[in-house]
Motif scaffolding. Structure first.
Motif, PDB file in Angstrom:
ATOM      1  N   VAL A  31       0.864  -1.179   0.000  1.00 42.54           N
ATOM      2  CA  VAL A  31       0.000   0.000   0.000  1.00 42.54           C
ATOM      3  C   VAL A  31       0.905   1.235   0.000  1.00 42.54           C
ATOM      4  N   PRO A  32       0.382   2.413  -0.390  1.00 47.33           N
ATOM      5  CA  PRO A  32       1.216   3.617  -0.410  1.00 47.33           C
ATOM      6  C   PRO A  32       1.792   3.915   0.978  1.00 47.33           C
ATOM      7  N   LEU A  33       3.061   4.304   0.985  1.00 45.64           N
ATOM      8  CA  LEU A  33       3.776   4.580   2.228  1.00 45.64           C
ATOM      9  C   LEU A  33       4.270   6.024   2.228  1.00 45.64           C
ATOM     10  N   ILE A  34       4.051   6.727   3.339  1.00 45.80           N
ATOM     11  CA  ILE A  34       4.590   8.067   3.539  1.00 45.80           C
ATOM     12  C   ILE A  34       5.501   8.005   4.762  1.00 45.80           C
ATOM     13  N   GLN A  35       6.740   8.425   4.590  1.00 45.15           N
ATOM     14  CA  GLN A  35       7.683   8.440   5.708  1.00 45.15           C
ATOM     15  C   GLN A  35       7.800   9.871   6.243  1.00 45.15           C
ATOM     16  N   ILE A  36       7.515  10.044   7.537  1.00 47.39           N
ATOM     17  CA  ILE A  36       7.718  11.340   8.193  1.00 47.39           C
ATOM     18  C   ILE A  36       8.665  11.104   9.366  1.00 47.39           C
ATOM     19  N   PRO A  37       9.965  11.120   9.120  1.00 52.12           N
ATOM     20  CA  PRO A  37      10.940  10.845  10.179  1.00 52.12           C
ATOM     21  C   PRO A  37      11.044  12.009  11.153  1.00 52.12           C
ATOM     22  N   THR A  38      11.008  11.723  12.446  1.00 46.79           N
ATOM     23  CA  THR A  38      11.056  12.776  13.454  1.00 46.79           C
ATOM     24  C   THR A  38      12.354  12.765  14.257  1.00 46.79           C
ATOM     25  N   SER A  39      13.257  11.842  13.966  1.00 49.08           N
ATOM     26  CA  SER A  39      14.563  11.822  14.631  1.00 49.08           C
ATOM     27  C   SER A  39      15.637  12.174  13.609  1.00 49.08           C
ATOM     28  N   LEU A  40      16.757  12.673  14.092  1.00 47.61           N
ATOM     29  CA  LEU A  40      17.852  13.047  13.193  1.00 47.61           C
ATOM     30  C   LEU A  40      18.359  11.824  12.441  1.00 47.61           C
ATOM     31  N   LEU A  41      18.488  10.715  13.145  1.00 45.56           N
ATOM     32  CA  LEU A  41      18.978   9.492  12.508  1.00 45.56           C
ATOM     33  C   LEU A  41      18.055   9.047  11.377  1.00 45.56           C
ATOM     34  N   ALA A  42      16.763   9.103  11.617  1.00 44.41           N
ATOM     35  CA  ALA A  42      15.812   8.671  10.587  1.00 44.41           C
ATOM     36  C   ALA A  42      15.788   9.641   9.420  1.00 44.41           C
ATOM     37  N   GLN A  43      15.922  10.946   9.698  1.00 48.64           N
ATOM     38  CA  GLN A  43      15.847  11.937   8.628  1.00 48.64           C
ATOM     39  C   GLN A  43      17.016  11.817   7.653  1.00 48.64           C
ATOM     40  N   VAL A  44      18.183  11.457   8.147  1.00 52.28           N
ATOM     41  CA  VAL A  44      19.341  11.376   7.256  1.00 52.28           C
ATOM     42  C   VAL A  44      19.620   9.969   6.760  1.00 52.28           C
ATOM     43  N   ASP A  45      18.967   8.976   7.357  1.00 50.49           N
ATOM     44  CA  ASP A  45      19.372   7.613   6.998  1.00 50.49           C
ATOM     45  C   ASP A  45      18.216   6.637   6.835  1.00 50.49           C
ATOM     46  N   SER A  46      17.575   6.228   7.931  1.00 48.33           N
ATOM     47  CA  SER A  46      16.701   5.058   7.847  1.00 48.33           C
ATOM     48  C   SER A  46      15.438   5.295   7.025  1.00 48.33           C
ATOM     49  N   ALA A  47      14.965   6.551   6.935  1.00 51.88           N
ATOM     50  CA  ALA A  47      13.753   6.802   6.147  1.00 51.88           C
ATOM     51  C   ALA A  47      14.035   6.893   4.659  1.00 51.88           C
ATOM     52  N   ILE A  48      15.325   6.924   4.289  1.00 57.05           N
ATOM     53  CA  ILE A  48      15.724   7.113   2.889  1.00 57.05           C
ATOM     54  C   ILE A  48      16.205   5.786   2.324  1.00 57.05           C
ATOM     55  N   GLY A  49      15.729   5.412   1.159  1.00 59.62           N
ATOM     56  CA  GLY A  49      16.329   4.287   0.466  1.00 59.62           C
ATOM     57  C   GLY A  49      15.521   3.013   0.402  1.00 59.62           C
ATOM     58  N   GLY A  50      14.376   2.960   1.096  1.00 55.78           N
ATOM     59  CA  GLY A  50      13.483   1.835   0.899  1.00 55.78           C
ATOM     60  C   GLY A  50      13.737   0.613   1.740  1.00 55.78           C
ATOM     61  N   LYS A  51      14.709   0.650   2.663  1.00 54.20           N
ATOM     62  CA  LYS A  51      14.903  -0.507   3.534  1.00 54.20           C
ATOM     63  C   LYS A  51      13.859  -0.491   4.630  1.00 54.20           C
ATOM     64  N   THR A  52      13.148  -1.602   4.779  1.00 59.61           N
ATOM     65  CA  THR A  52      12.155  -1.737   5.842  1.00 59.61           C
ATOM     66  C   THR A  52      12.386  -3.064   6.531  1.00 59.61           C
ATOM     67  N   GLY A  53      11.879  -3.217   7.752  1.00 61.41           N
ATOM     68  CA  GLY A  53      12.045  -4.522   8.377  1.00 61.41           C
ATOM     69  C   GLY A  53      11.873  -4.515   9.872  1.00 61.41           C
TER      70      GLY A  53
ATOM     71  N   VAL B 145       8.985  11.292   1.345  1.00 67.85           N
ATOM     72  CA  VAL B 145       9.675  11.416   2.630  1.00 67.85           C
ATOM     73  C   VAL B 145       9.662  12.903   2.985  1.00 67.85           C
ATOM     74  N   LEU B 146       9.051  13.242   4.113  1.00 66.25           N
ATOM     75  CA  LEU B 146       8.987  14.632   4.574  1.00 66.25           C
ATOM     76  C   LEU B 146       9.777  14.735   5.870  1.00 66.25           C
ATOM     77  N   ALA B 147      10.945  15.376   5.800  1.00 72.42           N
ATOM     78  CA  ALA B 147      11.806  15.554   6.972  1.00 72.42           C
ATOM     79  C   ALA B 147      11.658  16.985   7.478  1.00 72.42           C
ATOM     80  N   ASP B 148      11.101  17.135   8.662  1.00 71.25           N
ATOM     81  CA  ASP B 148      10.927  18.445   9.289  1.00 71.25           C
ATOM     82  C   ASP B 148      11.910  18.546  10.448  1.00 71.25           C
ATOM     83  N   PRO B 149      13.032  19.272  10.261  1.00 68.51           N
ATOM     84  CA  PRO B 149      14.036  19.325  11.334  1.00 68.51           C
ATOM     85  C   PRO B 149      13.543  19.994  12.607  1.00 68.51           C
ATOM     86  N   SER B 150      12.427  20.735  12.560  1.00 74.12           N
ATOM     87  CA  SER B 150      11.935  21.347  13.791  1.00 74.12           C
ATOM     88  C   SER B 150      11.481  20.291  14.798  1.00 74.12           C
ATOM     89  N   THR B 151      11.175  19.076  14.337  1.00 74.33           N
ATOM     90  CA  THR B 151      10.780  18.016  15.263  1.00 74.33           C
ATOM     91  C   THR B 151      11.933  17.608  16.179  1.00 74.33           C
TER      92      THR B 151
END
Length: 552
Positions: free
Chosen positions: A309-331, A350-356
């Motif tokens: 199904v359609p997936l939207i990634q909204i990473p709220t941690s610095l690690l997720a914003q620069v790495d885990s939310a990017i590239g399609g790896k899930t698990g 992928v919507l990365a909001d650094p204010s979070t």
């Protein structure tokens, strides 16, 4: 700097936050309600009772018009209904910066009732607010928010007060104000990912407040299914739901326990059960709102529920914003190894909001710098030097440099995208993104997923990898020192203390995804900005890891 207007429901903390801002910024404080009472000589409930709301609104508009003429830029606290009149909204927009303090009506009522009780306990005559005098004050507040929220959201800045003390809210607002001029110059940074059907990654300070607009561009069905964790829920869900509903969406929310333990088959099955109970359909989107755990878990659910199904990634941690939310790896994790069960599945956005990042505990934010240092080591010497030059400013984070932070996050995303566009499924070059992860994943697994945050484990893994590379004659000692000093400057660990033994690490590494022919392939730095993939002699690996773990 212009006047700062605090707007929002009664009980949002405007008066308390306003006092803190005035003290810290050295500005005068003007409270519109207090000025009305001072001029008229009566409390506001009495004015309402004697003359009605229309008379009060006229008085309020006149006091506001006078306040904005003050020569010194002030913190101006307004009443909850000041936005009702269009001339007030126009006046505030012309003379300053409006900040909407969002609060859920239920929390608003609890704060107002607590204030009423404190006044009684101190022998004061409590003010009986008109909205609290009815039989159902919560319904009054809910109605007011529904009627006024569109006007509140015209504000230049929005700050949620959910689950935050006044000092934290004031600190967040000061950061927003400090960088407002820079912020106005920083447009959203968009990087299109040319993998599969393609999708955009967006870095935008405050972008979460514009989520509805991004979803509308994707032309999704109205029902959207948001999965978040117990830490994130209260921070963002109360303000997101009205935004999405006002835009025509029908949001449904599911919350998992915060922490690495949720990357499990049990939580995955619970999400499946919830989606089935809701009769979620194949075109309806699943939104991952949270850090790496939520992103990985929800991503895998999206990849496998109804075969995708359609997936939207909204990473709220610095690690997720620069790495885990990017590239399609899930698990999810398996008891015998991290991320051993999963799929490659790309999001629609992928919507990365650094204010979070302002709402994160220091340790959770700090761990993200490990992945950013990693990018500098493996691909970008200029990024590494930029981090060295700004390490103190970035680590402090009391007033983060918004433009620089957005630039760094966007640069890391760009570096990762360049690699995955070349090697989507980690058959070759993409493996370099795992620098520091061979030891790091083994440490997380051997310590039971919880003693070390992922970024902390990766930091230790980079220290081990650099030591191995130096011992193998690949990496110069001065570069080893530079790497480790930068990790320390950003608050990351570089020495090990704990109960895990070297033999546990060595055993866990045999389950690493980079093992080929029972040989671990190591990502080894040659110089800052360049790495190679190679195997290493077993005795060298055992000697370096044993020494690092403090064993003989």
């Amino acid at each position: 700097m212009r006047h700062v207007f605090l707007i929002g429901l009664s009980g949002s903390g405007k008066s308390t936050v306003g006092r803190l801002l005035a003290q810290r910024l050295g500005r005068p404080l003007l409270d519109v309600d207090a000025l009305i009472e001072q001029e008229y000589g009566e409390r506001i409930p009495a004015i309402f009772a004697r003359h009605g709301e229309e008379y009060f609104r006229t008085l309020e508009a006149r006091i506001l018009a006078h306040a904005v003429q003050q020569p010194d830029d002030a913190i101006i606290v307004t009443g909850g209904g000041i936005v009702v009149r269009s001339e007030n909204r126009t006046l505030m927009a012309q003379h300053g910066v409006r900040i909407f303090l969002y609060v859920d009506p239920q929390d608003s009522l609890a704060r107002l009732q607590a204030q009423h009780l404190r006044e009684q306990q101190h022998g004061q005559t409590p003010e009986i607010r008109p909205l609290l005098s009815g039989t159902d004050p919560l319904a009054n507040l809910q109605r007011m928010l529904a009627d006024r929220e569109a006007w509140y959201r015209e504000a230049e800045l929005i700050c949620s007060t959910q689950g935050k003390h006044a000092e934290q809210v004031a600190g967040e607002i000061m950061t927003m104000l400090d960088d407002l001029t820079a912020l106005e110059r920083v447009a959203p940074i968009v990087r299109h990912v040319n993998v599969g059907a393609g999708y955009d990654t967006v870095v935008e300070w405050g972008g979460l407040q514009r989520l509805a607009g991004y979803l509308q561009k994707l032309q999704l069905p109205p029902r959207v299914f948001i999965v978040t964790d117990s830490n994130i829920h209260d921070l963002y869900i109360p303000s997101l739901l009205p935004q999405l509903t006002a835009a025509g969406f029908e949001p449904c929310v599911y919350t998992v326990p915060a922490g690495e333990g949720s990357k499990s088959q049990q939580q995955l099955s619970a999400i499946y059960d919830w989606l089935l109970e809701q009769h979620a359909e194949r075109r309806e989107a699943l939104i991952a709102l949270g850090g790496g755990v939520v992103g990985d878990l929800v991503g895998y659910a999206a990849a496998t529920y109804l075969r995708g199904v359609p997936l939207i990634q909204i990473p709220t941690s610095l690690l997720a914003q620069v790495d885990s939310a990017i590239g399609g790896k899930t698990g999810i994790n398996h008891p015998r190894g991290k991320n051993l069960i999963g799929a490659f599945y790309h999001p629609r956005l992928v919507l990365a909001d650094p204010s979070t990042l302002l709402s994160l505990p220091e340790r959770s934010r700090t761990e993200g710098w490990a992945e950013i240092v990693k990018y500098g080591i493996i691909l970008d010497a200029e990024l590494f030097a930029l981090l060295e030059a700004n390490a103190d400013l970035l680590r402090d984070f009391s007033r983060p440099p918004i433009a620089l932070l957005c630039q760094i996050i966007a640069r890391c995303i760009d570096l990762k995208v360049m690699v995955i566009e070349e090697d989507e499924r980690e058959q070759g070059r993409r493996a370099i993104l795992n620098y520091g992860h061979t030891f790091g994943h083994a440490l997380e697994n051997a310590s039971g997923y919880g003693e070390w945050l992922h970024g902390e484990a990766v930091s230790l893994g980079m220290v081990v990898a650099a030591a191995l590379a130096q011992a193998a004659g690949l990496f110069d000692e001065k570069d080893v020192v530079r790497q480790n000093q930068l990790l320390m400057a950003l608050g990351l660990p570089t020495t090990y203390s704990g109960s895990v033994r070297a033999h546990d690490i060595l055993a866990a590494m045999q389950l690493d995804k980079k093992v080929v022919g029972k040989r671990v392939r190591w990502i080894m730095p040659r110089q800052i900005g360049e790495v190679v993939i190679t195997s290493l002699p077993d005795d060298l690996v055992e000697r370096i890891i044993t020494a690092f773990m403090g064993e003989k």
